[in-house]
Design an enzyme around this catalytic site. Structure first.
Site, mmCIF file in Angstrom:
data_model
loop_
_atom_site.group_PDB
_atom_site.id
_atom_site.type_symbol
_atom_site.label_atom_id
_atom_site.label_comp_id
_atom_site.label_asym_id
_atom_site.label_seq_id
_atom_site.Cartn_x
_atom_site.Cartn_y
_atom_site.Cartn_z
ATOM 1 N N THR A 41 -1.028 -8.385 -1.727
ATOM 2 C CA THR A 41 -2.481 -8.167 -1.836
ATOM 3 C C THR A 41 -3.138 -9.486 -2.259
ATOM 4 O O THR A 41 -2.524 -10.276 -2.951
ATOM 5 C CB THR A 41 -2.724 -7.100 -2.924
ATOM 6 O OG1 THR A 41 -2.284 -5.859 -2.418
ATOM 7 C CG2 THR A 41 -4.177 -6.999 -3.347
ATOM 8 N N ASP A 91 -5.973 0.634 -6.725
ATOM 9 C CA ASP A 91 -6.928 0.032 -7.665
ATOM 10 C C ASP A 91 -7.823 -1.039 -7.035
ATOM 11 O O ASP A 91 -8.914 -1.325 -7.542
ATOM 12 C CB ASP A 91 -6.154 -0.626 -8.814
ATOM 13 C CG ASP A 91 -5.223 -1.729 -8.301
ATOM 14 O OD1 ASP A 91 -4.559 -1.518 -7.256
ATOM 15 O OD2 ASP A 91 -5.170 -2.805 -8.918
ATOM 16 N N VAL A 107 -5.774 5.779 -2.096
ATOM 17 C CA VAL A 107 -6.526 4.561 -2.406
ATOM 18 C C VAL A 107 -6.011 4.037 -3.737
ATOM 19 O O VAL A 107 -5.856 4.797 -4.690
ATOM 20 C CB VAL A 107 -8.044 4.844 -2.502
ATOM 21 C CG1 VAL A 107 -8.803 3.576 -2.875
ATOM 22 C CG2 VAL A 107 -8.571 5.389 -1.180
HETATM 23 N N1 ASP Z 1 -2.696 -2.976 -6.090
HETATM 24 C C1 ASP Z 1 -2.460 -2.713 -4.709
HETATM 25 C C2 ASP Z 1 -2.467 -1.222 -4.487
HETATM 26 O O1 ASP Z 1 -1.928 -0.505 -5.301
HETATM 27 C C3 ASP Z 1 -1.158 -3.276 -4.207
HETATM 28 C C4 ASP Z 1 -0.913 -4.737 -4.517
HETATM 29 O O2 ASP Z 1 -1.506 -5.291 -5.419
HETATM 30 O O3 ASP Z 1 -0.088 -5.354 -3.826
HETATM 31 O O4 ASP Z 1 -2.954 -0.781 -3.474
#
Ligand code: ASP
Length: 306
Positions: A175, A206, A204
């Protein structure tokens, strides 16, 4: 030049040092460096923190090595459902989108929602219809899907079949997120993601949620998160960092570490990037890797993965 600074993450994850190829490491670090330099250039020329964040994230959305835009993590059905959010520290305006499959640049869409609608978060096909009419570029959902992610999903599904267990937590990808401070003292934060590999369709995380995946307020700090999103929502992670800095006068580094430690007590892991009003940066993580970069108020520059 007045104080400007930028920090970026390219996702907290459990990369293995021995199986990560030099090419993969280089792609991630180049992606961070290119996005960071483009964002910093905007800040240096007097551009806004929102401009810098949008530009930097758009660059990373186009690199398949990150879990945002092209290369986004796949749902249990092998499809993409993209989430993004952006927050302005000046007035705490927020714009976000979730579960979209055809918007070429999710961060651009999030900014559009923030600047041109009274809403904060738009989801799914109705959001796509509205944003398409508003002139945002649309693509076929396949545009975001890479063969590498298809293979990874197949492997996960096969393992899951064998153990009869969901184990999405083992596969957190890159991400992307950016926090920036512009020459007018405006702090901002933004994130873009495909979510988690093998996520339930409709889930969905964070990333697009203000207070969980991002938070910004002028004079205090800007924060962006990456990791197992459910834990970051449950702890209001980004707002918790902000609250510790604002009310307990904790420094950003201690505040981020406190929040990551708290998340760990619940069983979650990930990373945070934060920037305070003086242009100090911090980029801690509790996974084995987090592609990241920063240029702080003194112009000190880092780009690192491990
Ligand atoms: N935080 C993101 C989610 O949970 C995933 C990530 O940070 O790679 O959708």
């Amino acid at each position: 030049m007045s104080t400007i600074a930028i920090a970026l993450h390219g996702g907290a994850g459990d990369r293995n040092r021995t199986t990560t190829t030099p090419q993969q490491e280089q792609d991630l670090c180049n992606g961070i460096a290119d996005a960071m330099d483009a964002g910093y250039e905007i800040l240096k020329n007097g551009g806004s923190s929102i401009e810098a964040i949008e530009r930097a994230i758009m660059i990373m959305e186009e690199r398949p090595c990150f879990n945002a835009g092209i290369g986004a993590a796949l749902t249990e059905f092998g499809t993409v459902e993209l989430d993004a959010g952006i927050m302005e520290g000046t007035n705490r305006n927020v714009g976000a989108i979730a579960g979209v499959q055809r918007i070429k640049s999710p961060i651009k869409a999030a900014r559009y929602v923030m600047e041109h609608t009274p809403q904060v978060l738009l989801i799914g096909t109705r959001a796509e219809e509205f944003l398409s009419k508003a002139g945002l570029e649309m693509v076929e959902p396949e545009y975001f899907i890479t063969e590498e992610n298809q293979r990874l999903l197949e492997k996960i599904l096969a393992e899951q079949q064998a153990t009869l267990q969901q184990h999405t937590e083992k596969v957190v990808l890159g991400t992307v997120g950016v926090v920036a401070l512009d020459s007018n003292g405006n702090l901002a934060a933004g994130n873009s993601t495909g979510g988690m590999m093998n996520k339930r369709s409709g889930r969905v995380g964070d990333t697009p949620i203000a207070g969980a995946g991002m938070y910004a307020r002028n004079g205090v700090c800007a924060v962006a998160a990456t990791g197992y999103g459910e834990y970051f929502i449950r702890t209001s992670a980004a707002h918790e960092v902000y609250a510790q800095v604002r009310y307990a006068h904790t420094d950003i580094s201690t505040a981020c570490n406190n929040v990551l430690a708290d998340i760990q007590t619940l069983g979650g892991r990930g990373g945070l990037i934060a920037l305070d009003a003086n242009g100090n940066t911090t980029l801690p993580f509790t996974t084995s890797s987090m592609a990241r970069g920063a240029i702080n108020a003194n112009g000190e520059r880092i780009v690192e993965l491990w």
